[in-house]
Enzyme design. Structure first.
Site, PDB file in Angstrom:
ATOM      1  N   TYR A 271       8.452   1.233  -9.348  1.00  0.00           N
ATOM      2  CA  TYR A 271       7.682   2.120  -8.478  1.00  0.00           C
ATOM      3  C   TYR A 271       8.432   3.429  -8.220  1.00  0.00           C
ATOM      4  O   TYR A 271       9.659   3.449  -8.134  1.00  0.00           O
ATOM      5  CB  TYR A 271       7.390   1.464  -7.124  1.00  0.00           C
ATOM      6  CG  TYR A 271       6.476   0.258  -7.170  1.00  0.00           C
ATOM      7  CD1 TYR A 271       5.731  -0.063  -8.300  1.00  0.00           C
ATOM      8  CD2 TYR A 271       6.356  -0.579  -6.061  1.00  0.00           C
ATOM      9  CE1 TYR A 271       4.902  -1.165  -8.317  1.00  0.00           C
ATOM     10  CE2 TYR A 271       5.521  -1.689  -6.074  1.00  0.00           C
ATOM     11  CZ  TYR A 271       4.806  -1.978  -7.209  1.00  0.00           C
ATOM     12  OH  TYR A 271       3.988  -3.085  -7.219  1.00  0.00           O
TER      13      TYR A 271
ATOM     14  N   PRO B 292      -6.177  -5.674  -2.336  1.00  0.00           N
ATOM     15  CA  PRO B 292      -7.141  -6.462  -1.556  1.00  0.00           C
ATOM     16  C   PRO B 292      -8.470  -5.760  -1.309  1.00  0.00           C
ATOM     17  O   PRO B 292      -9.474  -6.422  -1.026  1.00  0.00           O
ATOM     18  CB  PRO B 292      -6.396  -6.704  -0.233  1.00  0.00           C
ATOM     19  CG  PRO B 292      -5.440  -5.569  -0.122  1.00  0.00           C
ATOM     20  CD  PRO B 292      -4.987  -5.308  -1.537  1.00  0.00           C
TER      21      PRO B 292
ATOM     22  N   LEU C 278     -13.755  -1.437  -1.640  1.00  0.00           N
ATOM     23  CA  LEU C 278     -14.201  -2.269  -0.521  1.00  0.00           C
ATOM     24  C   LEU C 278     -13.782  -1.678   0.823  1.00  0.00           C
ATOM     25  O   LEU C 278     -13.883  -2.335   1.852  1.00  0.00           O
ATOM     26  CB  LEU C 278     -13.613  -3.678  -0.663  1.00  0.00           C
ATOM     27  CG  LEU C 278     -14.064  -4.468  -1.893  1.00  0.00           C
ATOM     28  CD1 LEU C 278     -13.218  -5.724  -2.066  1.00  0.00           C
ATOM     29  CD2 LEU C 278     -15.544  -4.828  -1.771  1.00  0.00           C
TER      30      LEU C 278
ATOM     31  N   GLY D 143     -15.131   0.994   2.372  1.00  0.00           N
ATOM     32  CA  GLY D 143     -16.134   1.830   3.025  1.00  0.00           C
ATOM     33  C   GLY D 143     -16.420   3.113   2.271  1.00  0.00           C
ATOM     34  O   GLY D 143     -16.709   4.141   2.864  1.00  0.00           O
TER      35      GLY D 143
END
Length: 320
Positions: free
Chosen positions: A53, A209, A215, A217
């Site tokens: 990362y 997730p 997911l 909005g």
């Protein structure tokens, strides 16, 4: 904050895991440190990173600088990092050979400014290195006090079973956790990975997730004009628009933000230990923590399964 054991281990971790992949890329070091301080204030003690990362080590350096500021930051943190990805241009700068594990572990410890890692994770399965070599390298690292536990990421169910069988043959603890892609939209691990995790007593740590924001909005924000749908979400949104519309309407009916519902659904799954949240800002961290207070009843869970059908355990999903 709620805490639970990481799989069958005695290690207690928060029900949310702070993912740091955005640190050094989307979020600068000052803001990254502020987010980590806020996470500790919330009681989140489980932090996840990887050696790759931040352009090969940048994110670990940000964490190391944060630990170096003191205040028992390192002592209060259950630190997880990963090995596997290409960290250089030479043949042995990647994967899970004993040589790369030794070099990568020492490099991570140096960047993280710590003398041990709580959970050292295989970022991917290495099909070219035998388990005897991998486990011998991990046994050595444990004996040296450089790592305490071993975890996996992106393993298939049979990979987990094989890894555990080979570890047990050596009288070694083996894996204590598995990180997998898991959310309402992507439920493939319900076929075999989750049964393997449960059978082996591993903690399940879902990554992405909220399916990369799908997911979270996305339609509501689009309608309010708060942001344009990112290019990477456009195709996925087109493929799942009907389900996303139903999902966001259900969230509104339940009185919660869609992102809270997506995280809460994972927290209601028996196999899940802690979803990995990857906030780029403090506001996003605050929003993720609110999911801990969301309680979904049987009707809401059933409705979510209707919108996003899951998988039965194999082989019953596709055979008798």
């Amino acid at each position: 904050m709620e805490y639970t054991h990481l799989g069958r281990s005695g290690l207690q971790v928060s029900r949310l895991c702070l993912g740091t992949m955005n640190f050094g890329q989307e979020t600068d070091e000052v803001d990254s440190h502020a987010i980590m301080d806020a996470a500790l204030d919330y009681g989140i003690n489980y932090f996840d990173t990887a050696n790759v990362y931040g352009d090969r080590g940048g994110t670990e350096k940000i964490l190391g600088n944060w630990f170096a500021t003191g205040g028992e930051r390192r002592e209060r943190t259950v630190l997880a990092t990963k090995v596997y990805s290409d960290m250089g241009d030479w043949p042995n700068d990647c994967r899970l050979s004993a040589l790369n594990i030794r070099r990568a572990l020492d490099a991570s410890l140096k960047r993280l400014k710590t003398d041990y890692i709580d959970i050292y994770q295989f970022h991917h399965i290495d099909r070219q290195t035998p388990w005897d070599e991998i486990w011998q390298a991990m046994e050595t690292a444990v004996a040296q006090g450089k790592i305490l536990y071993v975890g996996s990421s992106n393993f298939a169910g049979w990979h987990i079973a094989t890894a555990q069988a080979e570890a047990h043959r050596r009288n070694f603890t083996g894996l204590v956790s598995e990180q997998s892609l898991y959310n309402l939209l992507t439920r493939d691990i319900e076929l075999e990975v989750i049964p393997a995790v449960e059978a082996s007593g591993l903690g399940l740590i879902p990554w992405s997730p909220l399916s990369g924001g799908l997911l979270g909005g996305v339609l509501g924000r689009q309608h309010k004009g708060k942001r344009r749908v990112e290019d990477r979400l456009t195709k996925a949104l087109a493929a799942h628009r009907d389900a996303i519309e139903q999902y966001e309407k259900l969230a509104a009916d339940l009185g919660h933000e869609p992102g809270e519902i997506g995280l809460a659904w994972l927290l209601h799954q028996p196999a899940v230990t802690a979803p990995i949240i990857g906030p780029r800002t403090g506001d996003q961290l605050d929003a993720a923590v609110r999911a801990l207070d969301v309680r979904l009843d049987a009707e809401a869970l059933s409705r979510l399964d209707e919108i996003f059908p899951g998988r039965k355990t194999a082989p019953e999903h596709y055979a008798w």
